[in-house]
Design an enzyme around this catalytic site. Structure first.
Site, short mmCIF file in Angstrom:
data_model
loop_
_atom_site.label_atom_id
_atom_site.label_comp_id
_atom_site.label_asym_id
_atom_site.label_seq_id
_atom_site.Cartn_x
_atom_site.Cartn_y
_atom_site.Cartn_z
N ALA A 1 99.37 28.40 47.68
CA ALA A 1 98.19 28.07 48.50
C ALA A 1 97.31 26.98 47.87
O ALA A 1 96.67 26.21 48.57
CB ALA A 1 97.37 29.33 48.74
N GLY B 1 98.74 34.98 45.42
CA GLY B 1 98.02 35.77 46.41
C GLY B 1 98.44 35.43 47.83
O GLY B 1 99.39 35.99 48.37
N ASP C 1 93.71 39.70 47.21
CA ASP C 1 92.33 39.39 47.64
C ASP C 1 92.14 39.74 49.11
O ASP C 1 91.74 38.88 49.92
CB ASP C 1 92.01 37.91 47.39
CG ASP C 1 91.94 37.62 45.90
OD1 ASP C 1 91.62 38.54 45.13
OD2 ASP C 1 92.21 36.47 45.52
N ILE D 1 99.39 28.90 42.39
CA ILE D 1 100.73 28.61 42.92
C ILE D 1 100.71 28.74 44.45
O ILE D 1 100.12 29.67 44.99
CB ILE D 1 101.76 29.62 42.36
CG1 ILE D 1 101.70 29.69 40.82
CG2 ILE D 1 103.18 29.30 42.85
CD1 ILE D 1 101.96 28.40 40.10
N LYS E 1 86.37 38.60 36.20
CA LYS E 1 85.89 37.38 35.53
C LYS E 1 84.56 37.63 34.84
O LYS E 1 83.54 36.99 35.11
CB LYS E 1 85.78 36.22 36.52
CG LYS E 1 87.14 35.79 37.04
CD LYS E 1 87.13 34.41 37.65
CE LYS E 1 88.53 34.03 38.07
NZ LYS E 1 89.06 34.90 39.16
N ASP F 1 79.05 37.90 31.37
CA ASP F 1 77.65 38.28 31.22
C ASP F 1 77.31 38.42 29.73
O ASP F 1 78.14 38.10 28.87
CB ASP F 1 77.42 39.62 31.97
CG ASP F 1 76.05 39.66 32.61
OD1 ASP F 1 75.06 39.37 31.88
OD2 ASP F 1 75.94 39.98 33.80
#
Ligand code: BMP
Length: 207
Positions: A168, A187, A9, A166, A59, A62
């Protein structure tokens, strides 16, 4: 064998590619999300797929038609898998699965978010059942709630379970592996570390 999936990210394409290269020997896939694709462009998927298979975490949530267009762009860009939100309903998940089949791709369904159970209570088990029924490849389950991973495992049987949350977000890698995860999605603990490679190596030894 439990895999590590790197959640990239970041908004800087060069930094993202460098980190993926750095840790490539310890990860099974790279997960890209909106921050990276919206800043670096969708071509980043192809670039990263030269390092490791890419999971496009859009994700998707719609109407079926729009969802299938999004999935098609992801697969055409070189993604090996896409993530769809189960709450969007079975018609949406089916539409994404139909596109995935054309590309030999995989579909993972979000059951509940690591960040909130506000609207997922009483819903996520049904989403997991639907994912299994439709023949999806796996689900995304909360790595910061190991007990839920164990419950979702009982529902989905042999489907793959990928767990973010996991490090953070407080989740413990060992606990989710014991609860039945097939992969942990990590991440910030990796890409924000002073030495990402060392963290990835330690995590891979741990699981
Ligand atoms: P981090 O390890 O930095 O917390 O990143 C977790 C990644 O997993 C992010 O890309 C996030 O969008 C994703 N994710 C999550 O954290 N919780 C979920 O329930 C579902 C996710 O896809």
């Amino acid at each position: 064998m439990v895999d590590i999936i790197l959640a990239l990210d970041l908004t800087d394409a060069e930094k993202a590619v460098k980190i993926a290269e750095d840790v490539s020997e310890y990860i099974s896939a790279v997960k890209v999300n909106y921050p990276l694709v919206l800043s670096a462009g969708v071509d980043i998927i192809e670039r990263l797929s030269e390092i490791r298979p890419v999971i496009a975490d859009f994700k998707i949530a719609d109407i079926p038609y729009t969802s299938s267009l999004i999935a098609e762009i992801a697969f055409r860009s070189g993604a090996e898998a896409v993530i769809v939100h189960g709450f969007a309903g079975r018609e949406t998940v089916k539409a994404v699965l139909d596109v995935a089949k054309m590309f030999n791709g995989e579909v993972y369904v979000v059951t509940e978010l690591t960040s909130s159970m506000e609207f997922f209570k009483n819903v996520s088990d049904k989403i997991a059942e639907m994912a299994k029924e439709l023949g999806c490849h796996g689900i995304i389950a909360p790595g910061n709630r190991a007990e839920r991973v164990a419950e979702l495992r009982r529902i989905v049987g042999r489907l793959k379970i990928l767990c973010p949350g996991i490090g953070a977000q407080g989740g413990d890698a060992k606990a989710v592996v014991e609860a039945g995860a097939d992969a942990i999605i990590v991440g910030r603990s990796i890409y924000n570390a002073e030495n990402p490679k060392k963290v990835a190596e330690e995590l891979s030894r741990l699981i």
